[in-house]
Design an enzyme around this catalytic site. Structure first.
Site, mmCIF file in Angstrom:
data_model
loop_
_atom_site.group_PDB
_atom_site.id
_atom_site.type_symbol
_atom_site.label_atom_id
_atom_site.label_comp_id
_atom_site.label_asym_id
_atom_site.label_seq_id
_atom_site.Cartn_x
_atom_site.Cartn_y
_atom_site.Cartn_z
ATOM 1 N N LYS A 12 0.812 -1.215 0.000
ATOM 2 C CA LYS A 12 0.000 0.000 0.000
ATOM 3 C C LYS A 12 0.852 1.275 0.000
ATOM 4 O O LYS A 12 0.585 2.205 -0.757
ATOM 5 C CB LYS A 12 -0.886 -0.049 1.247
ATOM 6 C CG LYS A 12 -1.956 0.971 1.332
ATOM 7 C CD LYS A 12 -2.986 0.540 2.377
ATOM 8 C CE LYS A 12 -2.354 0.172 3.712
ATOM 9 N NZ LYS A 12 -1.978 1.343 4.507
ATOM 10 N N ARG A 57 -9.367 4.185 9.360
ATOM 11 C CA ARG A 57 -9.224 2.814 9.867
ATOM 12 C C ARG A 57 -10.488 2.326 10.554
ATOM 13 O O ARG A 57 -10.630 1.147 10.819
ATOM 14 C CB ARG A 57 -8.082 2.751 10.886
ATOM 15 C CG ARG A 57 -6.738 2.715 10.236
ATOM 16 C CD ARG A 57 -5.677 2.531 11.265
ATOM 17 N NE ARG A 57 -5.584 1.143 11.669
ATOM 18 C CZ ARG A 57 -4.430 0.563 11.969
ATOM 19 N NH1 ARG A 57 -3.312 1.248 11.902
ATOM 20 N NH2 ARG A 57 -4.405 -0.688 12.342
ATOM 21 N N ARG A 94 10.475 -12.366 5.538
ATOM 22 C CA ARG A 94 11.365 -11.209 5.615
ATOM 23 C C ARG A 94 12.472 -11.450 6.649
ATOM 24 O O ARG A 94 12.217 -11.983 7.727
ATOM 25 C CB ARG A 94 10.505 -10.011 6.022
ATOM 26 C CG ARG A 94 11.119 -8.676 5.829
ATOM 27 C CD ARG A 94 10.042 -7.643 5.688
ATOM 28 N NE ARG A 94 9.261 -7.443 6.915
ATOM 29 C CZ ARG A 94 8.249 -6.584 7.014
ATOM 30 N NH1 ARG A 94 7.892 -5.864 5.973
ATOM 31 N NH2 ARG A 94 7.587 -6.456 8.138
ATOM 32 N N ARG A 143 12.695 -10.500 12.505
ATOM 33 C CA ARG A 143 12.141 -9.656 13.575
ATOM 34 C C ARG A 143 11.103 -10.426 14.363
ATOM 35 O O ARG A 143 10.356 -11.225 13.787
ATOM 36 C CB ARG A 143 11.428 -8.447 12.968
ATOM 37 C CG ARG A 143 12.339 -7.316 12.626
ATOM 38 C CD ARG A 143 11.500 -6.060 12.365
ATOM 39 N NE ARG A 143 12.248 -5.129 11.543
ATOM 40 C CZ ARG A 143 11.858 -4.701 10.347
ATOM 41 N NH1 ARG A 143 10.720 -5.099 9.836
ATOM 42 N NH2 ARG A 143 12.604 -3.871 9.661
ATOM 43 N N ARG A 193 -2.111 -9.851 13.364
ATOM 44 C CA ARG A 193 -2.314 -8.500 12.822
ATOM 45 C C ARG A 193 -3.316 -8.505 11.668
ATOM 46 O O ARG A 193 -4.115 -7.589 11.530
ATOM 47 C CB ARG A 193 -0.975 -7.907 12.371
ATOM 48 C CG ARG A 193 -0.040 -7.568 13.511
ATOM 49 C CD ARG A 193 0.959 -6.492 13.151
ATOM 50 N NE ARG A 193 1.874 -6.835 12.094
ATOM 51 C CZ ARG A 193 3.008 -7.537 12.260
ATOM 52 N NH1 ARG A 193 3.338 -7.961 13.459
ATOM 53 N NH2 ARG A 193 3.796 -7.783 11.239
#
Ligand SMILES: [Zn+2]
Length: 224
Positions: free
Chosen positions: A18, A94, A131, A163, A174
Site C-alpha cells: 500500500k 481505519r 522477511r 524480527r 495482525r
C-alpha cells in the site's frame, strides 16, 4: 478553473504494498500523499501536541484514538487546499467513525474512490514471514533472496535475523485484527458506491498499471 487531481483512499492489509503504491499514485497525479504513519512521526518531530500524543500510542503498539488522528488529518487536508486539489490517503480511515468524519471534513469535495488493494493472505504471509533483516544496518532480505553467505549481511557482515514481529503467528494476528477493524470501513464505502477492488497480488509495476487504469476510468476532474 484549475484542473484538480483525484481524491483517493487506499485500503489494504500490511504487506499489500500500500505505501509504495500510494507514493507512486501521488506522484503520478501530482497530489499529496498523506500517510498517517508519516504524519504522526513528522508532527511529533515538530513538537506538535497531537503528534506527540499519536507517537506515544504507536510506541506502545496501541491504536491512535480517533480524535488525535482526525485532528492531524484535518489539518493536513487544509494545507494548500488539498481537500479540493486531491490527495492519496494511506492508513486512514481505519474505523467507520473516521470514514464518517472524513466525509464531513471533505464537505463539498467528496472522495472520488476508495480503493481496496486486495492481496490474498498467503501472499502477504509469505512476504512478511519470509522477511529477514540485518541486526546491525537494517538491510532487508527475504528467504527467497538471502544474503550471499550463510545469513551474514552483504552490506556490513553482521548477522541477518527475523524480527520478533514478523513471525507467522504475529502476522496472522495482525491480519485478523485488520479484517475486524476494516470491514465496516469497506462496507461504508461500498454503500457510498465509491469502493473499487484492485488485485494487489501481482508484480508491483502491474499493480500500479491497473491502479492508474482504474482511477483514470472512474475519476472525473470536472466535478468540484
Ligand atoms: Zn548489515
Amino acid at each position: 478553473m484549475s484542473r484538480r487531481g483525484p481524491r483517493l483512499v487506499l485500503l489494504g492489509k500490511q504487506g499489500a504494498g500500500k505505501g509504495t503504491q500510494a507514493t507512486r499514485l501521488a506522484e503520478h497525479y501530482e497530489v499529496a500523499h498523506l500517510s498517517t504513519g508519516d504524519l504522526f512521526r513528522d508532527a511529533a518531530n515538530r513538537g506538535h501536541e497531537l503528534g506527540i500524543e499519536a507517537k506515544s500510542f504507536m510506541d506502545r503498539g496501541e491504536l491512535v484514538p480517533d480524535e488525535t488522528v482526525l485532528g492531524l488529518v484535518e489539518e493536513q487536508l487544509a494545507v494548500g487546499d488539498r481537500a479540493r486539489h486531491g490527495f492519496v490517503l494511506d492508513g486512514f480511515p481505519r474505523t467507520r467513525r473516521q470514514a464518517e468524519e472524513l466525509r464531513q471534513i471533505l464537505d463539498g469535495h467528496p472522495l472520488d474512490l476508495a480503493i481496496d488493494l486486495d492481496v490474498p493472505t498467503e501472499i502477504v504471509l509469505h512476504r512478511i514471514a519470509g522477511r529477514r533483516v540485518c541486526s546491525q544496518c537494517g538491510a532487508l532480505y527475504h528467504v527467497d533472496h538471502p544474503p550471499k553467505q550463510n545469513w551474514t549481511c552483504d552490506v556490513c557482515g553482521a548477522k541477518v535475523v527475523q524480527r520478533d514481529d514478523d513471525t507467522e503467528e504475529s502476522v496472522m494476528r495482525r491480519l485478523e485484527l485488520y479484517e475486524i477493524e476494516t470491514l465496516p470501513v469497506i462496507q461504508f464505502y461500498r454503500r457510498a458506491a465509491t469502493l473499487v477492488h484492485v488485485d494487489g497480488g501481482l508484480e508491483s509495476d502491474e499493480v500500479f498499471k491497473s491502479l492508474v487504469e482504474t482511477v483514470t476510468s472512474k475519476f472525473d476532474p470536472a466535478k468540484p
